[in-house]
Design an enzyme around this catalytic site. Structure first.
Site, PDB file in Angstrom:
ATOM      1  N   HIS A   1       5.985  -0.165  -4.634  1.00 11.06           N
ATOM      2  CA  HIS A   1       6.533  -1.439  -5.119  1.00 11.06           C
ATOM      3  C   HIS A   1       8.011  -1.289  -5.492  1.00 11.06           C
ATOM      4  CE1 HIS A   1       2.139  -2.483  -6.140  1.00 11.06           C
ATOM      5  NE2 HIS A   1       2.449  -2.799  -4.911  1.00 11.06           N
TER       6      HIS A   1
ATOM      7  N   HIS B   1       2.761  -5.945   7.782  1.00 11.64           N
ATOM      8  CA  HIS B   1       3.327  -6.161   6.447  1.00 11.64           C
ATOM      9  C   HIS B   1       4.380  -5.136   6.059  1.00 11.64           C
ATOM     10  CE1 HIS B   1       1.096  -2.727   5.158  1.00 11.64           C
ATOM     11  NE2 HIS B   1       1.214  -2.980   3.873  1.00 11.64           N
TER      12      HIS B   1
ATOM     13  N   LYS C   1      12.835   1.221  -7.998  1.00 12.20           N
ATOM     14  CA  LYS C   1      11.537   1.729  -7.552  1.00 12.20           C
ATOM     15  C   LYS C   1      10.652   1.967  -8.757  1.00 12.20           C
ATOM     16  CE  LYS C   1       9.632   3.324  -3.784  1.00 12.20           C
ATOM     17  NZ  LYS C   1       9.342   2.365  -2.736  1.00 12.20           N
TER      18      LYS C   1
ATOM     19  N   ASN D   1      -2.450  -8.869   0.765  1.00  9.86           N
ATOM     20  CA  ASN D   1      -3.808  -8.379   0.481  1.00  9.86           C
ATOM     21  C   ASN D   1      -4.633  -9.567  -0.002  1.00  9.86           C
ATOM     22  OD1 ASN D   1      -3.144  -5.719   1.002  1.00  9.86           O
ATOM     23  ND2 ASN D   1      -3.039  -5.098  -1.132  1.00  9.86           N
TER      24      ASN D   1
END
Lengths: 140, 476
Positions: free
Chosen positions: B203, B399, B475, B325
């Site tokens: 992410h 994705h 990050k 998702n």
């Protein structure tokens, strides 16, 4: 028989944990150490707090799933990292104490947050030599 | 992967003939090169998905597919409730409604040239990321309930952004039919302090520049110009989604026998859509989708505050927000007639073509923006859904780049701090609370995103619109 130990399993996107020991309970404790080691080195965690965890499930593989996910939940909601585990399993009942401390981002350098233990590669078995191993892939 | 087991449908799509207990064939969209490098587990997992009750047409794998748990990551499968179809907690995954949001800034590369370092430091300070981070919000029971029902709409009502933002979010920012009552107290507790946090792993929040335009007409429709500065946010439903996934996976695995479902892999745990358990999961999963939409809306608001302070000329507005998702109820034409299907996309995004009624008016003539996430040092892509793609894999595309190696292998090959310095020398500033985490997410640990995007286009799933490269990466 080898000493109790843990290891990580290769998985394309995520990673697996495996604990091995002479007893089922110690194999579960080792798998939990492997879980911690995904985040930070277990040896760097000071024992300041103890958390009691209880799970009940007759299927040993589902019991492992429940145990690891109970730890993920405790880590997430209490902001703790655990460096040592005392586990007792009698029949379908697991009673454990996890020892650790609050996450210190500077000192622990936590690499990744564990989302949950999965049922992929979920396996609890005893070898012909009598050693227990307990493993599954975890989602990180 | 052994190509001998596959039939070539075209240069970029390959069929696994139905065999054993497979109810339908498998179809993998990939070039020969991507396929040869693809894990054999993708083959096995695609076959396993094809055995589930009520599956329609085929089990699909996108060009970025890799070994997942139960479903492959990059897996798409649709089920018909009237044909005994199932909903699978494993088919959605733990990070429910994880997705990418892309923001315009109104700035060009030159506008941020001198401010890049200050921007990286400020975004890192202002946006909670990584293990042990908390959001500024703490949700009580009533606010939690409202958030789980309202999604990004709730966040806007709370002052995070404006109503115009909602038009450019999938589902207009609010997933219908969410049932917060089906979300356990544990899942709600896990989310209490996590609103507005990025999480960890892959992410990120990135400041990116547009380096290449592939299709001028589509780029214009999406408001993309060469040299533009954009912001990409990749995160999901945080602890709430993880806990819902954990709990329903277990419940479905235990209940499968009772439903007469033989699971080739327990991680494929599922329940008939028409069952109480299936409906409970759908209600909880939709609530988690709202949590993810609210989360990305709050993070957008935090980024706006940072930019307002450092670069007040910037105007952060949405290009689009799409999840990868999910399980969504959609109508698709199958054998010439419309059917209501429950489409699982695990590590795959919707890619609806022009004219689809669910698209925002601004994009109805262009098709839906498909947002392909990057990997710190490499590129991200914007693609557009196509009408032809609607019949290939239920309007779906890839994705991200998809991992090419495990985290362990990555830490053996790269050192986080050295990687930070190497990327800084190339003009990419990384900020992260964990250098080991950075090493595990090294750009080289992923597949070649350029090849993945190209194959998505060549196979007809979506059209390439623009390529973006990072300047700053926060990050988790």
């Amino acid at each position: 028989m080898p000493q109790p130990h843990w290891q990580h399993l290769e998985h394309g996107a995520d990673i697996g944990v495996r604990g091995c020991a002479a007893s089922l309970a110690e194999a579960f404790a080792q798998a939990a150490l492997a879980l911690t080691a995904l985040v930070t080195a277990p040896g760097g965690i000071v024992e300041r707090e103890a958390v009691t965890i209880e799970c009940r499930e007759a299927d040993p593989e589902l019991l492992l799933y429940d145990w690891l996910n109970a730890l993920v939940y405790a880590m997430a909601t209490r902001g703790l990292l655990f460096g040592r585990f005392q586990v007792a399993i009698e029949g379908d009942r697991l009673r454990a104490t996890a020892y650790g401390e609050p996450v210190d981002r500077a000192r622990h350098q936590p690499a990744v947050e564990v989302k949950g233990a999965t049922m992929t590669g979920l396996e609890v078995r005893r070898s012909a030599q009598g050693e227990w191993s307990a493993q599954c892939i975890v989602d990180v | 992967m052994d190509l001998g087991k596959l039939e070539a449908l075209s240069e970029h799509s390959w069929r696994i003939p139905a065999h054993g207990s497979m109810r339908v064939p498998g179809v993998i969209f990939a070039s020969r090169g991507l396929l040869e490098a693809m894990d054999d587990k993708v083959y096995q997992q695609t076959c396993n998905v094809a055995t589930l009750p009520g599956i329609v047409d085929a089990a699909y794998a996108m060009p970025d597919a890799h070994w997942g748990y139960g479903f492959p990551i990059g897996g798409v499968a649709a089920f018909d409730a009237e044909a005994g179809g199932v909903v699978s907690a494993g088919g959605v995954g733990f990070d429910i409604s994880c997705g990418v949001r892309l923001l315009h800034t109104g700035l060009a590369e030159d506008d941020i040239r001198g401010a890049q370092r200050a921007l990286a430091d400020a975004l890192f300070r202002d946006i909670p990321a990584g293990v042990g981070s908390h959001g500024a919000l703490r949700l009580g029971a009533a606010a939690m309930e409202a958030m789980l029902r309202g999604g990004a709409r709730w966040a806007v009502e709370q002052g995070f952004g404006s109503p115009e933002d909602l038009e450019l979010i999938e589902e207009q920012g609010c997933m219908a039919d969410a049932e917060p009552a089906q979300v356990s107290p544990e899942a709600k507790r896990r989310q209490r302090d996590e609103m507005g946090t990025l999480g960890s792993g892959n992410h990120y929040l990135e400041v990116q520049r547009v380096v290449r335009i592939y299709d001028e007409r589509l780029a214009q429709a999406f408001g993309i110009r060469q040299g533009d500065i954009k912001i990409s946010i990749h995160c999901g439903s945080r602890g709430l989604g993880h806990q819902i996934g954990t709990e329903f996976l277990r419940r479905m695995a235990v209940a499968a026998n009772g439903f007469g479902i033989a699971l080739p892999d327990r991680e494929l745990a599922c329940a008939p859509i028409a069952s109480a358990l299936g409906q409970q999961y759908l209600g909880a999963m939709r609530a988690a989708c709202n949590c993810a939409l609210a989360n990305r809306q709050i993070i957008t608001s935090l980024a706006r505050e940072t930019f307002a302070r450092l670069l007040p000329r910037a105007r952060l507005s949405l290009l689009f927000d799409v999840s990868h998702n999910t399980c969504k109820r959609e109508t698709h034409r199958v054998d010439g007639r419309p059917r209501e299907l429950y489409v699982h996309r695990k590590g795959a995004t919707r890619a609806f073509g022009a004219g689809h009624p669910s698209l925002p008016p601004a994009y109805r003539a262009a098709g839906q923006p498909v947002l392909i996430g990057g990997t710190m040092g490499t590129a991200s892509y914007v693609l557009a859904g196509t009408e032809a793609g609607m019949t290939l894999a239920f309007g779906s595309a890839c994705h991200g780049a998809g991992r090419a190696m495990s985290r362990h292998q990555a830490t053996r090959l790269w050192n986080g701090e050295r990687l930070r310095d190497e990327l800084a020398a190339r003009g990419v500033l990384i900020r992260s609370p964990s250098w080991r985490g950075v090493a595990e997410e090294a750009p080289g640990a992923y597949k070649d995103v350029d090849a993945v995007a190209q194959v998505a286009e060549l196979s007809g799933l979506a059209r390439r619109v623009a390529r973006l490269e990072p300047l700053v990466c926060i990050k988790g």
